[in-house]
Design a protein around this motif. Structure first.
Motif, short mmCIF file in Angstrom:
data_model
loop_
_atom_site.label_atom_id
_atom_site.label_comp_id
_atom_site.label_asym_id
_atom_site.label_seq_id
_atom_site.Cartn_x
_atom_site.Cartn_y
_atom_site.Cartn_z
N ASP A 285 39.98 23.94 19.61
CA ASP A 285 41.01 24.28 18.73
C ASP A 285 41.70 25.57 18.50
N TRP A 286 41.98 25.88 19.59
CA TRP A 286 42.93 27.02 20.08
C TRP A 286 44.35 26.21 20.29
N GLN A 287 45.43 26.89 19.74
CA GLN A 287 46.65 26.36 20.05
C GLN A 287 47.47 27.33 20.84
N GLU A 288 48.48 26.71 21.37
CA GLU A 288 49.37 27.51 22.40
C GLU A 288 50.67 26.58 22.40
N ARG A 289 51.87 27.48 22.57
CA ARG A 289 52.89 26.76 22.48
C ARG A 289 53.26 25.73 23.55
N LYS A 290 53.99 24.96 23.63
CA LYS A 290 54.40 23.93 24.57
C LYS A 290 55.95 24.51 25.01
N TRP A 291 55.96 25.04 26.34
CA TRP A 291 57.12 25.46 26.52
C TRP A 291 58.22 24.70 26.85
N PHE A 292 57.85 23.43 27.36
CA PHE A 292 59.08 22.63 27.76
C PHE A 292 59.42 21.57 26.90
N GLY A 293 60.49 21.02 27.05
CA GLY A 293 61.04 20.16 26.09
C GLY A 293 60.96 18.66 26.46
N ASN A 294 60.84 18.25 27.84
CA ASN A 294 60.67 16.83 28.38
C ASN A 294 59.99 16.89 29.54
N GLU A 295 59.47 15.78 30.11
CA GLU A 295 58.39 15.62 31.02
C GLU A 295 59.20 15.94 32.23
N LEU A 296 60.39 16.03 32.41
CA LEU A 296 61.31 16.26 33.90
C LEU A 296 61.82 17.63 33.68
N TRP A 297 61.29 18.63 32.70
CA TRP A 297 61.76 19.89 32.40
C TRP A 297 62.51 20.63 33.65
N GLY A 298 63.57 21.13 33.51
CA GLY A 298 64.19 21.83 34.55
C GLY A 298 65.02 20.58 35.50
N TRP A 299 64.89 19.49 35.33
CA TRP A 299 65.67 18.50 36.23
C TRP A 299 66.58 17.72 35.52
N GLN A 300 67.81 17.39 35.93
CA GLN A 300 68.60 16.25 35.12
C GLN A 300 69.26 15.52 36.26
N PHE A 301 69.48 14.25 35.91
CA PHE A 301 70.33 13.39 36.66
C PHE A 301 71.61 13.77 36.45
N ILE A 302 72.29 13.53 37.80
CA ILE A 302 73.88 14.08 37.81
C ILE A 302 74.65 12.81 38.36
N ALA A 303 75.85 12.49 37.69
CA ALA A 303 76.50 11.40 38.28
C ALA A 303 77.88 11.55 38.06
N ASP A 304 78.89 10.99 38.78
CA ASP A 304 80.08 11.18 38.72
C ASP A 304 80.93 9.95 39.45
N GLY A 305 82.12 9.77 38.91
CA GLY A 305 82.79 8.62 39.49
C GLY A 305 82.31 7.19 39.35
N GLY A 306 81.69 6.82 38.22
CA GLY A 306 81.13 5.55 37.78
C GLY A 306 79.77 5.47 38.26
N ALA A 307 79.07 6.70 38.59
CA ALA A 307 77.55 6.17 39.13
C ALA A 307 76.61 5.92 38.10
N ARG A 308 75.80 5.17 38.46
CA ARG A 308 74.69 5.09 37.45
C ARG A 308 73.31 5.16 37.85
#
Ligand code: AHR
Length: 643
Positions: A74-97
């Motif tokens: 029962d000790w609580q600590e902050r959860k520092w990240f926002g999503n499960e791939l924190w730090g990473w993002q999908f990038i796309a351009d020119g109609g990429a999916r």
């Protein structure tokens, strides 16, 4: 008592011909803990955030509860990240999916069970993943960056991967290269990139040339320029600032972190050695993911590189007291003792021992300079004494020359050294300058393992530094019994201030040395060989006093070293009387740290508000007047000609 009320005229009298005890060379060290992103995103030069995709891994028995991590106790600590791939993002351009997701199928190895799966259905003009690092990546024009990554595809499928250093929005590219034919089973790939322009807040991108699926793991980017060019190394500006302190020892890995949120979460040194792809990270006690890339080997290497002894804190068979300790059952404490013995064998053992051979395999044939082991941190439970005895007996039997440090004085158990911690406000530090005057000289030696004037002092202002200076003069005066000290915490990233006062603050491009840093550097650089009896006249009680002074003798250079704190808000001219000295040089060296405003602070934006000034003054003989600026620490070095 070396104190004076603010309004009274002062005289500092030093008995130069009555040298006292030796001041140990061990007195001033440093304390490193992974807190405030001190290592991850800080001292450790890795630029990729969440390189191993393991950030969602919880300590055994813990759960996520909204934005918190909750342990079974029962000790609580902050959860520092926002999503499960924190730090990473999908990038796309020119109609990429396409998409990215966290995947646990066909893992790289048991220590890295998750990877990132990139699926590109339509490549458009650009499709892939990007990582913005720890609050942006700092690229410097003309510098080289070394990228390694592990990748696989679903079968025989192969893709070309373009890797690039670019601006945060991807519009500017500073360097790029193509890695051809990536695919098949897990394999490590290496690319070096030279940035053609600088950007303090860039990103790394990995993009594919056509539709397909590829898995990535342990994606790592290091600047080529690292402290002493060590691989898997350290950010040179931060490491150099620490080296400049010339610390006698480096304590690691903490702090509370040695205990952990629970036993599973303790620092486990074996997870932190060997190739980075084989290391297992930890959701650390301060609430963020730590890759363990800055591990046991790197700490020891750093100690050696800066000429410091290593002081390693081991887990004592239970997790951090303050966080509702989990205790190992009595019959399992031996496993924790063995874990410590294995660490010591890694650091000190011969090349033909099991763990000594690992050290050699990891590139270090000779033993490391590990000299101290502290058993646990701030442990107050009754079990501590029983566990301490088990650890101490086993360690002493194999490594009799190591100094063992206890968290407590123990009844009926001989202890060589105890660790005392002190945090508080300025008043408590000024009044503690005589704390050890009456310490038991027959008991254990004392290591002030953590101290900082961290309350009512903004983020660490000049008042804090002067209060610490007064306190440290008290330690030095009593250094026949107080033989080691280290300020805590050491480092803090501007974007993760978990603990308000820290010695150095940094962002991705800058490091600021706080006034507390300058105090320690001045005192350590001016540590004399022996103390000299010093008194401030007239005498006064510690409360409300204005001046604190201590002199010593540097026997190699034949100098009287006098250190004085003037905590009052006014310039004070004092009479300095050097009784029993020999003939003195006509000039003395004076190093002064001061500011008219005691609440002034160094900051990243304004890092040199408070810095030491080195000058010389004429002195008229063994008795002379010297002006002490308001709110100052002054060091006077006075050469004696014929001794
Ligand atoms: O220095 C920060 C923390 O303060 C340490 O981890 C702990 O030992 C102390 O309570």
């Amino acid at each position: 008592m070396v104190v004076l009320h603010a309004a009274e005229p002062a005289r500092i009298v030093v008995d130069v011909d009555k040298p006292g005890h030796a001041v140990p060379a061990t007195l001033y060290g440093i304390f490193f803990e992974e807190i405030n992103h001190a290592g991850e995103g800080g001292l450790y030069a890795e630029m990729v955030l969440n390189r191993d995709f393991e950030m969602t891994t919880l300590p055994k028995g813990a759960k996520w509860a909204g934005n918190l991590l909750r342990t079974a106790d029962d000790w609580q600590e902050r959860k520092w990240f926002g999503n499960e791939l924190w730090g990473w993002q999908f990038i796309a351009d020119g109609g990429a999916r396409g998409s990215i997701r966290l995947d646990d199928r066909e893992p790289l190895n048991g220590r890295n069970p998750h990877s990132l799966r990139l699926t590109v259905r339509e490549p458009g003009t650009l499709a892939g993943v990007a990582n913005g690092g720890f609050w942006g990546m700092n690229f410097v024009a003309g510098r080289w960056y070394d990228l390694t990554f592990q990748a696989r595809t679903g079968g025989a499928d192969r893709l070309d991967i373009t890797v690039a250093l670019e601006s945060a929005n991807g519009r500017e590219r500073y360097a790029n290269a193509v890695v051809r034919d990536v695919g098949g089973a897990w394999k490590e790939y290496h690319v070096s990139l030279q940035a053609k322009a600088g950007d303090r807040c860039g990103r790394l991108a990995l993009t594919v040339n056509r539709a397909g699926t590829v898995w990535f793991d342990v994606v790592s980017l290091f600047p080529r320029d690292m402290f002493l060019n060590r691989p898997n190394g350290l950010r040179p500006d931060i490491a150099q600032a620490l080296a400049d302190l010339k610390p006698a020892f480096v304590r690691f890995p903490g702090g509370a972190i040695a205990g952990g949120l629970n036993l599973d979460n303790r620092i486990q040194w074996k997870n932190s050695v060997g190739p980075i792809a084989q290391r297992k990270g930890t959701m650390n006690l301060w609430g963020y993911w730590t890759s363990n890339g800055l591990g046991f080997h790197e700490y020891l290497q750093f100690c050696e590189d800066i000429g410091a002894a290593a002081l390693w804190v081991c887990n004592p068979g239970f997790s951090d007291n303050y966080r509702h300790a989990e205790f190992a059952p009595a019959d399992q404490v031996k496993d924790f003792v063995q874990e410590a013995l294995d660490a010591l064998e890694y650091a000190l053992g011969p090349a033909d021992s099991k763990w000594g051979a690992q050290r050699v395999a990891n590139g270090h044939p000779a033993p490391f300079p590990l000299r101290y082991v502290e058993i646990g941190n701030e442990a107050s439970s009754k079990v501590y004494g029983t566990n301490y005895v088990q650890f101490a007996e086993a360690i002493h039997a194999k490594y009799p020359s190591l100094t063992l440090i206890s968290n407590q004085r123990l009844k009926d158990v001989p202890v060589a050294m105890v660790d005392d911690h002190k945090y508080g406000n300025p008043a408590s530090f000024f009044s503690a300058h005589d704390r050890y005057d009456n310490a038991d000289r027959t008991g254990p030696k004392i290591y002030v393992g953590e101290y900082a004037c961290s309350r009512e002092v903004g983020e660490g202002n000049l008042t804090a530094a002067l209060a610490e200076a007064a306190y440290l003069l008290g330690l030095e005066r009593n250094s026949d019994v107080v033989v080691m000290s280290s300020y805590a915490p050491l480092l803090c990233h501007e974007n993760d201030v978990a603990w308000m006062s820290n010695m150095l603050r940094f962002d991705n491009t800058r490091v600021v040395r706080r006034s507390s840093y300058h105090v320690q550097r001045m005192l350590a650089a001016n540590r004399p060989d022996v103390v000299l009896p010093t008194r401030v006249e007239p005498d006064a009680a510690p409360k409300d006093c204005a001046l604190f002074a201590l002199a010593g003798l540097d026997q190699k250079s034949n100098e009287i070293v006098l250190k004085i704190v003037n905590r009052s808000n006014a310039l004070r001219t004092v009479a300095i009387q050097l009784d029993g000295c020999r003939s003195l040089a006509k000039n003395a060296r004076v190093i002064t740290l001061h500011h008219d405003d005691p609440t002034a602070e160094n900051s990243l934006g304004d890092p040199e508000v408070i810095v030491p000034h080195d000058t010389s003054v004429a002195i008229s003989g063994s008795e002379f007047q010297h002006p002490l600026p308001a709110n100052s620490l002054t060091v006077l070095r006075i050469f004696q000609k014929d001794r």
